[in-house]
Design a protein around this motif. Structure first.
Motif, short mmCIF file in Angstrom:
data_model
loop_
_atom_site.label_atom_id
_atom_site.label_comp_id
_atom_site.label_asym_id
_atom_site.label_seq_id
_atom_site.Cartn_x
_atom_site.Cartn_y
_atom_site.Cartn_z
N SER A 1 0.81 -1.22 0.00
CA SER A 1 0.00 0.00 0.00
C SER A 1 0.85 1.27 0.00
CB SER A 1 -0.94 0.00 1.21
OG SER A 1 -0.20 -0.03 2.41
N THR A 2 2.07 1.18 0.50
CA THR A 2 2.92 2.38 0.56
C THR A 2 4.18 2.26 -0.29
OG1 THR A 2 4.02 1.50 2.55
CG2 THR A 2 2.14 2.97 2.88
N ASP B 1 -10.13 0.28 -6.10
CA ASP B 1 -9.87 1.54 -5.41
C ASP B 1 -10.47 2.77 -6.09
OD1 ASP B 1 -8.58 0.69 -3.19
OD2 ASP B 1 -6.54 1.06 -3.90
N SER C 1 -0.71 13.03 4.86
CA SER C 1 0.67 12.53 4.95
C SER C 1 0.81 11.11 4.43
CB SER C 1 1.15 12.58 6.41
OG SER C 1 0.32 11.77 7.24
N LYS C 2 -0.31 10.40 4.21
CA LYS C 2 -0.22 8.99 3.85
C LYS C 2 -0.85 8.64 2.50
CE LYS C 2 -0.12 7.22 8.60
NZ LYS C 2 -0.78 6.31 9.59
N HIS C 3 -1.65 9.53 1.92
CA HIS C 3 -2.42 9.15 0.74
C HIS C 3 -2.30 10.18 -0.39
CE1 HIS C 3 -4.45 6.83 3.98
NE2 HIS C 3 -4.49 5.91 3.04
N TRP C 4 -2.40 9.62 -1.60
CA TRP C 4 -2.46 10.42 -2.83
C TRP C 4 -3.79 10.16 -3.50
CZ3 TRP C 4 1.89 13.21 -4.80
CH2 TRP C 4 3.06 13.07 -4.04
N LYS D 1 -1.62 15.22 -3.25
CA LYS D 1 -1.39 14.54 -1.98
C LYS D 1 -2.24 15.23 -0.94
CE LYS D 1 2.23 12.75 1.04
NZ LYS D 1 3.69 12.68 1.31
N ASN E 1 -4.49 6.00 -3.14
CA ASN E 1 -3.45 5.02 -2.87
C ASN E 1 -2.38 5.67 -1.99
OD1 ASN E 1 -0.86 3.35 -3.50
ND2 ASN E 1 -2.49 2.15 -4.44
N GLY E 2 -1.65 4.85 -1.25
CA GLY E 2 -0.62 5.37 -0.36
C GLY E 2 0.75 5.46 -0.98
N SER E 3 0.90 4.97 -2.23
CA SER E 3 2.21 4.99 -2.90
C SER E 3 2.27 6.15 -3.88
CB SER E 3 2.45 3.66 -3.63
OG SER E 3 3.59 3.76 -4.47
#
Length: 262
Positions: A160-161, A184, A225-228, A222, A198-200
């Motif tokens: 996921s990242t 997703d 801090s964790k997702h795009w 973005k 997504n987190g990547s």
């Protein structure tokens, strides 16, 4: 049951030592599914004695671990790119995972029908379980080769990242992205925009590039801090996106397809 001396009924697994010693032609039949330790317990002898007797009478044994293989799957499904394989890998990108410690891959979705369709493509009879609390269905596939193949494509247990966009052949990109969209992607009821999350950052940057090359009105941001997020907006772009991903499509979530048709 009578058998010639030195022979052993093919439907038997083993026989008690006492009956062999006292009456060589008289045997006790055990089911083929019985384990050596269970036969030893029923016969009142050691496992070593059972093994010796099975060797003496030429009993053909199951391969170690074969009792676990009650489920099957096409081990080579992910070895060759095609439109169905591309869809399933896209779906796995969003709603799949590699088990960290076991030779298992999993798909999870609230919509059970798509898991049934994927299971059919995989040539599998693995069960689909449901979490009664969340309503999420899971299809767990046990295969060392499939897990290894997906690892070669860049998937990890922390995808996921850390996931990079796979090297999907261009001819199958629409099928891969349809699979990812079914997992997703979100299309709002008014058909004003489509969103992917997504987190990547690496994966989403490449997704944005591909959609932009296709001519869709697309942007990336973005949002924490964790997702795009990648957006496709505008009715014409959304309509064109639908035509692109569903061309020659044999598998998809029907509910999402119907939104494009409405």
């Amino acid at each position: 049951m009578k058998t010639p001396q030195g022979a052993f009924p093919e439907e038997a697994e083993a026989m008690p030592a006492e009956s062999i010693r006292l009456q060589r032609n008289k045997t006790t039949i055990y089911p083929k599914t019985a384990k050596t330790k269970d036969i030893a317990l029923m016969a009142g002898i050691s496992i070593r004695q059972v093994n010796n007797l099975m060797n003496e009478f030429g009993v053909v044994r199951r391969k170690f671990g074969s009792w676990k293989r009650q489920y099957h799957v096409n081990e080579l499904f992910f070895d060759t790119w095609n439109k169905d394989m591309s869809y399933v890998i896209g779906f796995f990108t969003s709603d799949g995972c590699l088990n960290r410690s076991m030779q298992t891959i999993s798909f999870s979705q609230k919509e059970k029908d798509i898991l049934i369709d994927i299971r059919k493509l995989l040539g599998s009879n693995h069960p689909i379980a449901v979490n009664r609390r969340t309503g999420v269905h899971s299809l767990n596939i046990h295969s060392k080769h499939i897990k290894s193949t997906l690892s070669d494509y860049g998937f990890t247990s922390a995808k996921s990242t850390s996931l990079d966009f796979p090297e999907v052949p261009e001819v199958f990109l629409s099928h891969y992205i349809r699979g990812y969209f079914d997992g997703d992607g979100l299309i709002n009821a008014g058909r004003n925009f489509i969103t992917f999350v997504n987190g990547s950052g690496s994966f989403m940057t490449r997704l944005h590039e591909i959609l932009n090359i296709q001519g869709f009105n697309v942007r990336i941001e973005k949002y924490n801090s964790k997702h795009w997020r990648v957006f496709i907006s505008g009715k014409n772009s959304i309509s064109d996106f639908g035509e692109w991903i569903y061309k020659d499509a044999a598998i998809y979530i029907r509910r999402k397809r119907e939104i494009f048709l409405s």
